[in-house]
Write an enzyme that holds these catalytic residues in place. Structure first.
Site, PDB file in Angstrom:
ATOM      1  N   ILE A 237       2.418  41.368   4.151  1.00 50.72           N
ATOM      2  CA  ILE A 237       1.554  40.714   3.172  1.00 50.72           C
ATOM      3  C   ILE A 237       2.235  39.468   2.612  1.00 50.72           C
ATOM      4  CG2 ILE A 237       0.565  40.955   0.851  1.00 50.72           C
ATOM      5  CD1 ILE A 237      -0.064  43.887   1.623  1.00 50.72           C
ATOM      6  N   TYR A 240       2.127  36.515   5.132  1.00 51.51           N
ATOM      7  CA  TYR A 240       0.862  35.787   5.241  1.00 51.51           C
ATOM      8  C   TYR A 240       0.436  35.147   3.921  1.00 51.51           C
ATOM      9  CZ  TYR A 240       0.141  37.450   9.982  1.00 51.51           C
ATOM     10  OH  TYR A 240       0.276  37.675  11.322  1.00 51.51           O
ATOM     11  N   GLU A 241       0.872  35.700   2.809  1.00 50.40           N
ATOM     12  CA  GLU A 241       0.512  35.125   1.520  1.00 50.40           C
ATOM     13  C   GLU A 241       1.328  33.877   1.202  1.00 50.40           C
ATOM     14  OE1 GLU A 241      -1.816  35.956  -0.720  1.00 50.40           O
ATOM     15  OE2 GLU A 241      -2.611  37.612   0.468  1.00 50.40           O
ATOM     16  N   SER A 242       2.619  33.876   1.544  1.00 48.81           N
ATOM     17  CA  SER A 242       3.495  32.788   1.087  1.00 48.81           C
ATOM     18  C   SER A 242       4.461  32.260   2.135  1.00 48.81           C
ATOM     19  CB  SER A 242       4.330  33.289  -0.102  1.00 48.81           C
ATOM     20  OG  SER A 242       5.257  34.283   0.325  1.00 48.81           O
TER      21      SER A 242
END
Length: 314
Positions: A237, A240-242
């Protein structure tokens, strides 16, 4: 149409008939939302502008892809990267524009209103095709928000959360783009742009001027805060988020490794200030609170299945 052309079209036409026109900073970042009907797209992200470096840049999430557009006016060149599920398209094209400047005239003063608790002056200009609304702080005259909407409401662009100040030189560094494109820009036949397609995007390339955490460091971090059954998922997560960059801000609401929404500030386990969300430990503790209270589906990345076949760092 490029994001810069939109900005130039919207801003250059602004003028004020009143005294005390707005004072635009020469160095700033702002949030940006862009909505178009043809093609139907919604883009959200951040615009960075620095007149001293003669450059600006857009970082946007547009539906199913990430778009980064760097405009180096000193080089008369636009660099555009589109990342769609790990496949990146790199475009390099000539631009004859100067960096957008802000000239104001023909705006009508509409009075004072409140935006997010701030009293602002509202200025408006309407044309046959579009409506433009500009809001600046009544005391400082700093920009607060700018909205431009076409008359048929088929497209709109909104700028907000202006933050004055120098933008880091790494943000406008062309070598970051060259690395992401394997250092090669190929001229495509029958086009005036240089394009290289289907290059595998290496997420270790720093496109946003922040320092990326390694896989080993991410493993150490999640082992400190998350139950073992969630560790691989939380690493995915954050990726893909940061892109594992603790200093990332999406230009709207969310900060740090797990892109924590500022609405969680002060929650149990979460810090009380935005700046603390850039600390990876503080961000992890707050992410744990969100996981405990909302589950993995609190992150759109998980909900859309991006981590269903995660094998990069396990």
């Amino acid at each position: 149409m490029s994001f810069t052309y939109l900005a130039v079209f919207f801003f250059v036409s602004l003028v004020l008939a009143q005294v005390q026109p707005p004072k635009w900073p020469t160095q700033f970042s702002s949030g940006v939302d862009r909505v178009t009907a043809d093609p139907p797209e919604v883009g959200v992200g951040i615009w960075r502008y620095d007149q001293s470096q003669n450059a600006d840049r857009y970082d946007l999430h547009v539906d199913d892809r990430r778009v980064v557009e760097l405009n180096r006016y000193d080089l008369s060149t636009r660099f555009t990267l589109e990342d769609r599920d790990g496949r990146i398209t790199c475009t390099k094209s000539s631009i004859a524009d100067n960096i957008p400047s802000f000239n104001f005239a023909n705006y009508v003063y509409k009075g004072k209103i409140s935006i997010r608790g701030r009293t602002v002056d509202h200025w408006q200009r309407n044309t046959v095709a579009s409506s433009f609304n500009y809001y600046d702080d009544e005391s400082t005259q700093d920009p607060v928000q700018y909205d431009a909407i076409t008359g048929d409401e088929r497209s709109a662009i909104h700028f907000y959360d202006f933050k004055a100040g120098p933008q880091g030189s790494a943000i406008f560094n062309v070598s970051n783009f060259d690395r992401a494109c394997n250092g090669t820009w190929v001229v495509k036949e029958n086009t005036d742009s240089d394009v290289i397609e289907n290059v595998k995007y290496d997420n270790s390339t720093d496109l946003v001027g922040c320092s990326q955490i390694s896989c080993a460091a991410m493993k150490n971090l999640v082992s400190k805060y998350f139950p073992s059954r969630y560790r691989s998922d939380m690493i995915c997560i954050a990726y893909y988020e940061s892109s594992w960059c603790p200093g990332v801000y999406n230009g709207i609401c969310c900060y740090g490794l797990w892109q924590i929404n500022r609405n969680h500030l002060g929650d149990s386990g979460c810090p009380s200030s935005v700046s603390e969300l850039y600390n990876e430990d503080a961000n992890a503790r707050c992410a744990l609170h969100i996981l405990d209270t909302q589950g993995l589906k609190a992150w759109q990345t998980w909900d859309e299945g991006d981590c269903s076949h995660w094998a990069k760092c396990v």
